[in-house]
Design a protein around this motif. Structure first.
Motif, PDB file in Angstrom:
ATOM      1  N   UNK A   1      10.488   1.600  -1.907  1.00 43.84           N
ATOM      2  CA  UNK A   1      11.519   1.201  -2.860  1.00 43.84           C
ATOM      3  C   UNK A   1      11.944   2.384  -3.736  1.00 43.84           C
ATOM      4  N   UNK A   2      10.956   3.159  -4.209  1.00 48.67           N
ATOM      5  CA  UNK A   2      11.254   4.285  -5.103  1.00 48.67           C
ATOM      6  C   UNK A   2      11.757   5.516  -4.349  1.00 48.67           C
TER       7      UNK A   2
ATOM      8  N   UNK B   1      -1.694  -3.119  -7.240  1.00 49.23           N
ATOM      9  CA  UNK B   1      -0.369  -3.720  -7.278  1.00 49.23           C
ATOM     10  C   UNK B   1       0.460  -3.091  -8.385  1.00 49.23           C
ATOM     11  N   UNK B   2       1.703  -2.872  -8.100  1.00 52.42           N
ATOM     12  CA  UNK B   2       2.641  -2.351  -9.090  1.00 52.42           C
ATOM     13  C   UNK B   2       3.703  -3.422  -9.285  1.00 52.42           C
ATOM     14  N   UNK B   3       3.888  -3.821 -10.524  1.00 57.24           N
ATOM     15  CA  UNK B   3       4.909  -4.825 -10.800  1.00 57.24           C
ATOM     16  C   UNK B   3       6.287  -4.200 -10.628  1.00 57.24           C
ATOM     17  N   UNK B   4       7.178  -4.965 -10.048  1.00 61.16           N
ATOM     18  CA  UNK B   4       8.540  -4.484  -9.789  1.00 61.16           C
ATOM     19  C   UNK B   4       9.211  -3.990 -11.077  1.00 61.16           C
ATOM     20  N   UNK B   5       9.014  -4.724 -12.174  1.00 62.51           N
ATOM     21  CA  UNK B   5       9.620  -4.340 -13.458  1.00 62.51           C
ATOM     22  C   UNK B   5       9.073  -2.996 -13.940  1.00 62.51           C
ATOM     23  N   UNK B   6       7.779  -2.759 -13.734  1.00 59.11           N
ATOM     24  CA  UNK B   6       7.194  -1.491 -14.169  1.00 59.11           C
ATOM     25  C   UNK B   6       7.659  -0.333 -13.296  1.00 59.11           C
ATOM     26  N   UNK B   7       7.893  -0.594 -12.018  1.00 57.36           N
ATOM     27  CA  UNK B   7       8.453   0.439 -11.150  1.00 57.36           C
ATOM     28  C   UNK B   7       9.870   0.774 -11.602  1.00 57.36           C
ATOM     29  N   UNK B   8      10.644  -0.247 -11.949  1.00 56.32           N
ATOM     30  CA  UNK B   8      12.002  -0.025 -12.461  1.00 56.32           C
ATOM     31  C   UNK B   8      11.978   0.802 -13.748  1.00 56.32           C
ATOM     32  N   UNK B   9      11.049   0.488 -14.662  1.00 55.33           N
ATOM     33  CA  UNK B   9      10.921   1.242 -15.911  1.00 55.33           C
ATOM     34  C   UNK B   9      10.576   2.702 -15.635  1.00 55.33           C
TER      35      UNK B   9
END
Length: 64
Positions: free
Chosen positions: A20-21, A47-55
């Motif tokens: 994704x990144x 696990x990496x939360x989608x919101x934290x990846x976005x941040x």
């Protein structure tokens, strides 16, 4: 007719977060180690939360 509703998972594996990144595993693990990306553990799994990846991605510096 039944509609199929796509489900978007909030918890991403390391491999999914990399895709994704658009970055490699080493870069992702470095960001976690430096505290720039939050990571959760469930058993042996990270696990990496989608919101934290976005941040994390939003906080990256802009180029000129």
């Amino acid at each position: 007719m039944n509609k199929i509703i796509p489900i978007q998972r909030e918890g991403l594996s390391i491999a999914e977060a990399c895709v994704i990144a658009g970055i490699g595993r080493t870069m992702l693990y470095e960001a976690i180690a430096e505290g720039r990306l939050k990571c959760r553990k469930l058993g042996k799994r990270r696990l990496i939360l989608r919101a934290e990846l976005d941040e994390f991605l939003t906080a990256l510096p802009l180029t000129d």
